[in-house]
Design an enzyme around this catalytic site. Structure first.
Site, PDB file in Angstrom:
ATOM      1  CG  HIS A  38      -5.981   1.786   5.200  1.00  0.00           C
ATOM      2  ND1 HIS A  38      -5.565   2.783   6.067  1.00  0.00           N
ATOM      3  CD2 HIS A  38      -4.922   0.941   5.072  1.00  0.00           C
ATOM      4  CE1 HIS A  38      -4.326   2.554   6.440  1.00  0.00           C
ATOM      5  NE2 HIS A  38      -3.902   1.440   5.850  1.00  0.00           N
ATOM      6  CG  ASN A  67      -1.782   1.224   1.309  1.00  0.00           C
ATOM      7  OD1 ASN A  67      -1.894   1.985   0.347  1.00  0.00           O
ATOM      8  ND2 ASN A  67      -2.416   1.428   2.456  1.00  0.00           N
ATOM      9  CD1 TRP A  68       3.945   1.219  -2.587  1.00  0.00           C
ATOM     10  CD2 TRP A  68       3.790   2.127  -4.627  1.00  0.00           C
ATOM     11  NE1 TRP A  68       4.786   0.517  -3.414  1.00  0.00           N
ATOM     12  CE2 TRP A  68       4.711   1.048  -4.681  1.00  0.00           C
ATOM     13  CE3 TRP A  68       3.531   2.839  -5.788  1.00  0.00           C
ATOM     14  CZ2 TRP A  68       5.367   0.688  -5.853  1.00  0.00           C
ATOM     15  CZ3 TRP A  68       4.178   2.468  -6.961  1.00  0.00           C
ATOM     16  CH2 TRP A  68       5.087   1.416  -6.988  1.00  0.00           C
ATOM     17  CE  LYS A  69      -0.369   3.415   4.716  1.00  0.00           C
ATOM     18  NZ  LYS A  69      -0.342   3.652   6.178  1.00  0.00           N
ATOM     19  CD  GLU A  76      -3.545  -2.297   7.515  1.00  0.00           C
ATOM     20  OE1 GLU A  76      -2.357  -2.248   7.171  1.00  0.00           O
ATOM     21  OE2 GLU A  76      -4.384  -1.477   7.138  1.00  0.00           O
ATOM     22  CB  SER A 121       4.970  -1.280  12.302  1.00  0.00           C
ATOM     23  OG  SER A 121       4.446   0.013  12.547  1.00  0.00           O
ATOM     24  N   GLY A 180       1.995   2.708  10.812  1.00  0.00           N
ATOM     25  CA  GLY A 180       2.875   3.844  10.641  1.00  0.00           C
ATOM     26  C   GLY A 180       3.516   4.355  11.917  1.00  0.00           C
ATOM     27  CD  GLU A 223      -3.283   5.729   6.492  1.00  0.00           C
ATOM     28  OE1 GLU A 223      -2.220   5.499   7.089  1.00  0.00           O
ATOM     29  OE2 GLU A 223      -3.390   5.691   5.251  1.00  0.00           O
ATOM     30  N   GLY A 239       2.818  -1.078   4.425  1.00  0.00           N
ATOM     31  CA  GLY A 239       2.808   0.346   4.115  1.00  0.00           C
ATOM     32  C   GLY A 239       4.188   0.881   3.835  1.00  0.00           C
ATOM     33  N   GLY A 240       4.792   1.527   4.838  1.00  0.00           N
ATOM     34  CA  GLY A 240       6.063   2.217   4.645  1.00  0.00           C
ATOM     35  C   GLY A 240       7.170   1.353   4.071  1.00  0.00           C
TER      36      GLY A 240
END
Length: 251
Positions: free
Chosen positions: A95, A9-11, A167, A213, A173, A97, A234-235
């Site tokens: 998600h 997930n590159w967001k 999640e 994470s 994050g 977010e 994610g990151g």
């Protein structure tokens, strides 16, 4: 019996040029990788570039969101048929977010899931509790509410073909990953909820990821758990070397 699935997930990251550069570095690293399903979910603006870059590879394309509506007067929205035309096979829905920053309700997420399935897309349904909810002992109750609302109206077969991503909001994050044993307990509980609502076969077949994470150094401990079928990353998915390590460790 469940093929592990790792999704990036590159967001809101990567231009088209950055996406092409990522693929040029990443794809050779996973070219011979078998036994794991790989997905990249870039921002809408990079879907075409990533679709072109993935052509001929075994890596699937996904979107990060979609509208519950069919095409019409919905400024700023993207319809399911548009994602299919762009080459998407998957779409992330619900998600945290989207839920907590943009106010998406359980009912809206469920409507999006049904629309995705109607268009032949595989939904990656995200569920998970906040830190306050976890400390109040509400983890399973929150997951049950989000899960059942998200899957409402689907058949057992459609549920079996979906992907669920647990999640915990407090781990996304933040660098604070959920203990693998606790993640296993929680995901096993989610699988039991699926069995209760849709039957044992759907529960045995549906893939449930962990997200929060995830890094090369901890993915192995999650994949060692019997009910964890992969990760939504994610990151760590923004770096091709790091993401390739995670993918390789998921087999």
């Amino acid at each position: 019996m469940r093929t592990p699935v790792i999704a990036a997930n590159w967001k809101m990251n990567k231009t088209q040029a950055a996406a092409r550069q990522f693929l040029a570095d990443f794809l050779p690293r996973v070219a011979g990788l078998e036994g794991v399903e790989l997905i990249i979910c870039p921002p809408f603006t990079a879907l075409a570039a990533v679709a072109e870059g993935l052509r001929g590879s075994r890596v699937g394309l996904g979107a990060q969101n979609m509208s519950e509506k069919d095409p019409g007067a919905y400024t700023g929205e993207v319809a399911g048929e548009m994602l299919v035309e762009a080459g998407c096979r998957y779409v992330i829905l619900g998600h945290s977010e989207r839920r907590h920053i943009y106010g998406e309700t359980d009912q809206l997420v469920g409507a999006k899931v049904r629309t995705a399935v109607r268009h032949g897309l595989i939904p990656i349904l995200c569920i998970g509790e906040t830190l306050e909810e976890r400390e109040a002992g509400q983890t399973d109750a929150v997951n049950r509410r989000q899960l059942l609302a998200g899957l409402e109206g689907l058949t057992a077969g459609e549920v079996a073909g979906a992907i669920i991503a647990y999640e915990p909001v407090w781990a996304i994050g933040t660098g604070k990953n959920c203990d693998p044993g606790e993640a296993q307990r929680t995901i096993a509980a989610v699988r039991a909820m699926v069995a209760e609502a849709f039957g044992a076969d759907a529960a045995a077949r549906v893939r449930i990821q962990y997200g929060g994470s995830v890094k090369p150094g901890n993915i192995g401990s999650y994949m060692a758990q019997p009910d964890i079928d992969g990760a939504l990353v994610g990151g760590a998915s923004l770096d091709p070397a790091s993401f390739a390590e995670i993918c390789a460790a998921a087999r």
